[in-house]
Design a protein around this motif. Sequence first.
Motif, short mmCIF file in Angstrom:
data_model
loop_
_atom_site.label_atom_id
_atom_site.label_comp_id
_atom_site.label_asym_id
_atom_site.label_seq_id
_atom_site.Cartn_x
_atom_site.Cartn_y
_atom_site.Cartn_z
N GLY A 1 -41.24 -0.55 44.81
CA GLY A 1 -40.10 -0.28 43.95
C GLY A 1 -40.47 0.08 42.53
N ALA A 2 -41.76 0.33 42.29
CA ALA A 2 -42.24 0.65 40.94
C ALA A 2 -42.36 2.16 40.78
N PRO B 1 -41.33 -3.92 40.54
CA PRO B 1 -40.19 -3.00 40.60
C PRO B 1 -39.71 -2.64 39.19
N GLY B 2 -39.37 -1.36 39.00
CA GLY B 2 -38.93 -0.89 37.70
C GLY B 2 -39.78 0.26 37.21
N ILE B 3 -39.50 0.72 35.99
CA ILE B 3 -40.21 1.84 35.38
C ILE B 3 -41.30 1.31 34.45
N HIS B 4 -42.48 1.92 34.52
CA HIS B 4 -43.61 1.50 33.70
C HIS B 4 -44.17 2.72 32.97
N GLN B 5 -44.34 2.58 31.66
CA GLN B 5 -44.86 3.67 30.85
C GLN B 5 -45.60 3.08 29.66
N PRO B 6 -46.80 3.58 29.34
CA PRO B 6 -47.53 3.04 28.19
C PRO B 6 -46.72 3.21 26.91
N LYS B 7 -46.77 2.19 26.04
CA LYS B 7 -46.02 2.25 24.79
C LYS B 7 -46.90 2.69 23.62
N ASP B 8 -48.12 2.19 23.59
CA ASP B 8 -48.97 2.43 22.43
C ASP B 8 -50.20 3.28 22.75
N LEU B 9 -50.34 3.69 24.01
CA LEU B 9 -51.53 4.44 24.40
C LEU B 9 -51.22 5.93 24.35
N PRO B 10 -52.05 6.72 23.68
CA PRO B 10 -51.77 8.16 23.63
C PRO B 10 -51.99 8.83 24.98
N GLY B 11 -51.20 9.87 25.21
CA GLY B 11 -51.41 10.67 26.42
C GLY B 11 -50.86 10.09 27.68
N ASP B 12 -50.06 9.02 27.58
CA ASP B 12 -49.47 8.39 28.78
C ASP B 12 -50.54 8.08 29.81
N VAL B 13 -51.48 7.20 29.44
CA VAL B 13 -52.62 6.86 30.28
C VAL B 13 -52.74 5.34 30.38
N ILE C 1 -44.56 4.77 43.15
CA ILE C 1 -44.54 6.19 42.79
C ILE C 1 -45.19 6.40 41.43
N ILE C 2 -46.05 7.40 41.36
CA ILE C 2 -46.59 7.88 40.09
C ILE C 2 -45.86 9.17 39.78
N PHE C 3 -45.06 9.14 38.71
CA PHE C 3 -44.00 10.12 38.51
C PHE C 3 -44.33 11.07 37.37
N GLN C 4 -44.53 12.33 37.71
CA GLN C 4 -44.71 13.44 36.77
C GLN C 4 -45.74 13.14 35.68
N PRO C 5 -46.94 12.67 36.05
CA PRO C 5 -47.96 12.44 35.04
C PRO C 5 -48.68 13.75 34.69
N GLU C 6 -49.56 13.69 33.68
CA GLU C 6 -50.43 14.84 33.41
C GLU C 6 -51.33 15.06 34.62
N ARG C 7 -52.02 14.02 35.06
CA ARG C 7 -52.74 13.97 36.33
C ARG C 7 -52.38 12.64 36.98
N GLY C 8 -52.60 12.56 38.28
CA GLY C 8 -52.26 11.31 38.96
C GLY C 8 -53.28 10.23 38.68
N VAL C 9 -54.49 10.39 39.23
CA VAL C 9 -55.60 9.47 38.99
C VAL C 9 -56.82 10.29 38.62
N GLU C 10 -57.43 9.95 37.50
CA GLU C 10 -58.62 10.65 37.02
C GLU C 10 -59.81 9.69 37.12
N ILE C 11 -60.84 10.11 37.86
CA ILE C 11 -61.98 9.23 38.15
C ILE C 11 -63.24 9.93 37.70
N ARG C 12 -63.91 9.38 36.69
CA ARG C 12 -65.06 10.03 36.07
C ARG C 12 -66.27 9.10 36.06
#
Length: 450
Positions: free
Chosen positions: A183-184, A157-169, A205-216
Motif C-alpha cells: 500500500g506504499a 502504506p501511504g505516500i513517501h517522498q524525501p523532504k530534505d534530499l535533493p533530486g528526490d533520492v 509502487i515506485i511512482f514517476q521517479p527520475e530512475r527507479g533503482v540506480e546501482i553503482r
Amino acid sequence: MKYIVLILLVIFSTPTWAQELITYNVPGPMFYSAHNDDFTVKVRLPGGEWQDLYEYKVEVDMDTRQTASMVSFDFTGKVEVQVRKNNGTVNSVKIRPLSYEIVPEVFGPVITFTLDQPRNISLEVNDDKLQNLHLFANAVITDKPDPNDPNVIYFGPGIHQPKDLPGDVFHIPSGKTVFIDGGAVVKAKFMVDSAHDVKIIGHGIIFQPERGVEIRHSQNVTVDGPIFINPKHYTIYGGQTKGLTIRNIKSFSTQGWSDGIDLMSCSDVLIDGVFMRNSDDCIAIYGHRWQFYGSARNYQIKNSTLWADIAHPINIGLHGNAEAGGDTIENVIFKNIDILEHDEDDRNSQGCMAICPSDHNLVRNITFEDIRVEDFQEGQLFNLRVLEDKKYSNAPGRGIENVLFKNIQYNGSGANPSIMHGNPLLNCTPSQTGVGICKDNSSFPSAVQP
C-alpha cells in the motif's frame, strides 16, 4: 472410532489455511488523480466475497502516449477475477501471454477467469493493446522483515517522498533491507552507490521517479517485487556491479531513454519473473559506458515477459571500452521468455533478440531457449550484426561467437527478415582456424561474415 475421528480432522482442516488473498488500498491523496476507470476489477477466494481493487492509470507507448490500467494483489491457492469493461462493447477478449492458456468467460461487459498461481498478464478487449488492463497477481510474501529492525528501512502504506534530499533520492547504505509495503507509493528513486548486501523488496509502487533503482559500483544487491510506474529514465540502472538479482518487478515507461533494465559492466546477474513494458529497450547488456568499466559475464534471464513499445525487447553488446580494445560480454542465458510486442521503424534498432557488438566488443556464449514471440507491429526476430554504430560508439565490434537458438516460437506473419551480418568495414578474410583475420588486428568468427 478413534481412527475415524483422526481421518475427519485431516479432511476438514487441510484446505482452509492454504487460501489467502491480500489487497491494497491506494493512498488517499492519489485516489482520484491516479485512477483509470476503463475497468472495474474485483477478486475473491472461491466462494468468498468480492474485493475491489484500485485501478491505477499507467502511460504506455511513446508514439501514442495512451493511458492503460494496472491492478495488483497477492494470493495463495486459487483466486477468481472479475473484470467489467466500463465503456464500449466487448466483442473479444484476449489474455496474454498466450502461453499461459488462460481462457476467460465473457458475459456482456463482464469477464471472469481463475488463477491458481502467480501471474503477470495483459487483458485486452477487442485486440486493444494500448488501453488494456495489466493484472499482477503476486505470491504472498511470507518472510516480511521486522520494521523495528535497525537494518530495515520500512515504507508503510501511504505516500513517501524525501523532504530534505535533493533530486528526490533515497540513498541506501550497505547491509540494509528496504521493505515497500503493497500500500506504499514512493515518489523517489533508490540509490545504491558503493554498497554491498542491499535488498529492496515488497509489492509497493515506485511512482514517476527520475530512475527507479540506480546501482553503482556495488555488490550483492537484490530488487524483488516493486511496481515502477513511468520513470523518466531507466527502471533499473546498473553500473559496474557484481552479484545483482532482479525478481518479479513490473515496469511501465513512455519517455525517450526510458529503458527497462540497462546494465553496464555488470556480472553475476539473475533476472527472474519480471514484466517489462517500456518505450525503449526492455533489457540491455553492455560493457563500458560513462563511468563504468569492465566486461559483463554470467547472466541468467528467465521466466519473464518483455513488451517493447519502442526499440528492442533484448539488446546486447553496443557499448564498450573501444580505447582499451573493447570488452567481452559472455555467458548469457535467456530462458522461458514471452515477448509480447516489438515496434521499431528504424531498421538499425530492430530485433526482438539483438546482438550488435560495437566499440571492439566481443559477444560470445549466448543462449536463447524457450522463447515465445507473439505477433508484433514492426521489427525483426533476430538481429545479429558486428557493426560500428556511428551514433553511439567509436569503433566496430570485435565479433560474435557461439550463439544458440533453441525452441524459438513466433506466431505472427509480418516480421521483417532477420539479419546475421558481419562488418564489411573490417575487411576480414577467413582463416584455416575458422576465424576472420582483420586489418586492425581484431578478429571474429567467419560464420558471421557478410
